[in-house]
Each structure stands twice: as C-alpha cells, then as structure tokens.
Design a protein around this motif. Structure first.
Motif, short mmCIF file in Angstrom:
data_model
loop_
_atom_site.label_atom_id
_atom_site.label_comp_id
_atom_site.label_asym_id
_atom_site.label_seq_id
_atom_site.Cartn_x
_atom_site.Cartn_y
_atom_site.Cartn_z
N THR A 132 0.85 -1.24 -0.07
CA THR A 132 0.14 0.07 0.01
C THR A 132 0.95 1.24 -0.21
OG1 THR A 132 -1.63 -1.18 1.17
CG2 THR A 132 -1.80 1.14 1.12
N HIS A 142 -10.67 5.11 5.80
CA HIS A 142 -10.41 4.20 4.69
C HIS A 142 -11.51 3.12 4.57
CE1 HIS A 142 -8.38 1.02 7.48
NE2 HIS A 142 -8.46 0.13 6.36
N ALA A 191 -0.53 5.26 4.56
CA ALA A 191 -0.84 4.18 3.56
C ALA A 191 -0.10 2.86 4.31
CB ALA A 191 -0.21 4.49 2.25
N ALA A 246 1.19 4.19 -2.86
CA ALA A 246 1.09 5.44 -2.69
C ALA A 246 2.15 6.42 -3.19
CB ALA A 246 0.87 5.88 -1.02
N LEU A 263 1.12 10.91 3.43
CA LEU A 263 0.23 9.91 2.99
C LEU A 263 0.90 8.77 2.74
CD1 LEU A 263 -2.83 9.84 2.57
CD2 LEU A 263 -2.34 10.80 -0.01
N VAL A 264 2.09 8.61 2.34
CA VAL A 264 2.77 7.39 2.45
C VAL A 264 2.90 6.70 3.75
CG1 VAL A 264 5.04 6.32 1.74
CG2 VAL A 264 4.06 8.11 0.23
N TRP A 317 -5.41 2.10 -3.17
CA TRP A 317 -4.17 1.36 -2.82
C TRP A 317 -4.31 0.30 -2.12
CZ3 TRP A 317 -2.32 7.02 -1.07
CH2 TRP A 317 -2.24 7.82 -2.55
N ASP A 375 -7.96 12.15 -0.05
CA ASP A 375 -6.82 11.53 0.54
C ASP A 375 -7.33 9.92 0.87
OD1 ASP A 375 -4.98 13.48 -0.03
OD2 ASP A 375 -5.08 14.00 1.95
N LEU A 379 -6.20 6.57 -0.61
CA LEU A 379 -5.68 5.51 0.08
C LEU A 379 -6.60 3.96 -0.08
CD1 LEU A 379 -4.01 4.12 2.45
CD2 LEU A 379 -5.69 5.46 3.99
N ALA A 430 2.37 10.35 -3.84
CA ALA A 430 1.62 10.88 -2.65
C ALA A 430 2.96 11.52 -1.75
CB ALA A 430 1.10 9.77 -1.77
#
Length: 184
Positions: free
Chosen positions: A38, A98, A55, A42, A51-52, A154, A147, A151, A47
């Motif tokens: 994931t 998510h 993720a 990202a 955000l990484v 991903w 976002d 996510l 991203a």
C-alpha cells in the motif's frame, strides 16, 4: 488538538515487522506485505510523505500492540487513535476513513464493486454496505476525502503476493521527513 509524540523509526520498524505472518482476512498476503505494498502504491502515485506513512499504517489497528491499547475497537478506529497520538491528525483521519471510503466508492463509482476481492465484498456487508446519499455528501465534503479515497484504492490493489513493496529504509526516510516537518 494535542501535538503527537512522534513515532520513532525503531517503533515504526517494530510495528511493521510485527505484522509479518499476520493473516489479512483471507487475502493472499500477510499484513506486513499489504502495508508495504500500500505504501509503495502511494509513493508510486506521487503521494506526499505523510500520506505514504498513513498508507503503510492504515491497518495498524490490527497490530498486536495497538489492539492491546484499544481493545474492542474496529481496526480503522484503533489505528486512527494510534495515529492521532503518534503520527498526526491528517494520518488519523485518513486511516479512520479508509473503510468508509470503500462504502463511498461502492455508492459513487459503478465499476468499483467489481474490483473488490471476495474477502472485501464480504467485509463490505459487515461495514454497512454502500453509503446513502447523506453519507456520500458528508464524506465528499471533507477536505481530506480525496486522500481517503486514494488510500482506499491503494489498499484494494495491495493484495499481490508478488507485487512491489516499499523498502523499509524508504518508508523510514519518508517518516523522518514527516517528523522533521512537524518540528519546523
């Protein structure tokens, strides 16, 4: 809003490594592989670092130490509580949403349901099925909705036992940049 006590690189490594071998609801990957795939997706999508990291941690509510801290909570809520204290409010919101993002996508994207794995279709029923119009409008109005949707996509794609995974040093570097940016 309280300032989070930043997660250290050692703690992040221990949490992610602690996911190794932990089943992922009938999917062909374990929780560690899923987390790192994931995060790779990202990063591959461009991203930002926060955000990484989110993720990589989106399912951290399933990790033994986080479950022990937040017994009985759904994994996305436990993960968000953990992230709020250790990563930041944005990561917490995205992690918490998510699961609702799946419900949102099923309600708004006619092709999305066909992309879900059988295990994800089964969990959708438990999670409440597609959002209704009011829920869709409320979700879409939040500034971080895009976002959470990214996510979610991903998350859905990160179930390939042979797929790419973000290397831990790369995740740790992204995390370190996040921690440094909060100090500025």
């Amino acid at each position: 809003m309280t300032t989070p006590t930043p997660l250290t690189g050692e703690e992040l490594t221990a949490l992610v490594d602690g996911l190794a071998g932990l089943p992922y609801g009938g999917e062909p990957v374990d929780q560690r592989t899923h987390a790192l795939q994931t995060a790779w997706l990202a990063m591959d999508a461009g991203a930002d670092d926060e955000l990484v990291v989110a993720a990589a941690l989106h399912d951290i509510g399933r990790a033994r130490p986080v479950r022990a801290e937040h017994p009985g909570l759904p994994h996305e809520v436990a993960g968000a509580e953990f992230a709020r204290r250790r990563v930041g409010e944005r990561a917490a919101w995205v992690i918490a949403r998510h699961v609702p993002a799946k419900r949102y996508l099923v309600a708004t994207d006619p092709a999305y349901h066909a992309l879900l794995s059988p295990a994800s279709v089964a969990s959708l029923k438990v999670q409440g099925g597609p959002m209704d119009e009011r829920e869709v409008a409320e979700f879409a109005a939040h500034p971080l909705a895009a976002d959470a949707v990214a996510l979610r996509r991903w998350d859905d794609a990160a179930k390939d036992p042979d797929g790419p995974r973000l290397a831990m040093p790369t995740l740790l570097a992204a995390h370190a940049r996040c921690v440094a940016a909060r100090r500025v």
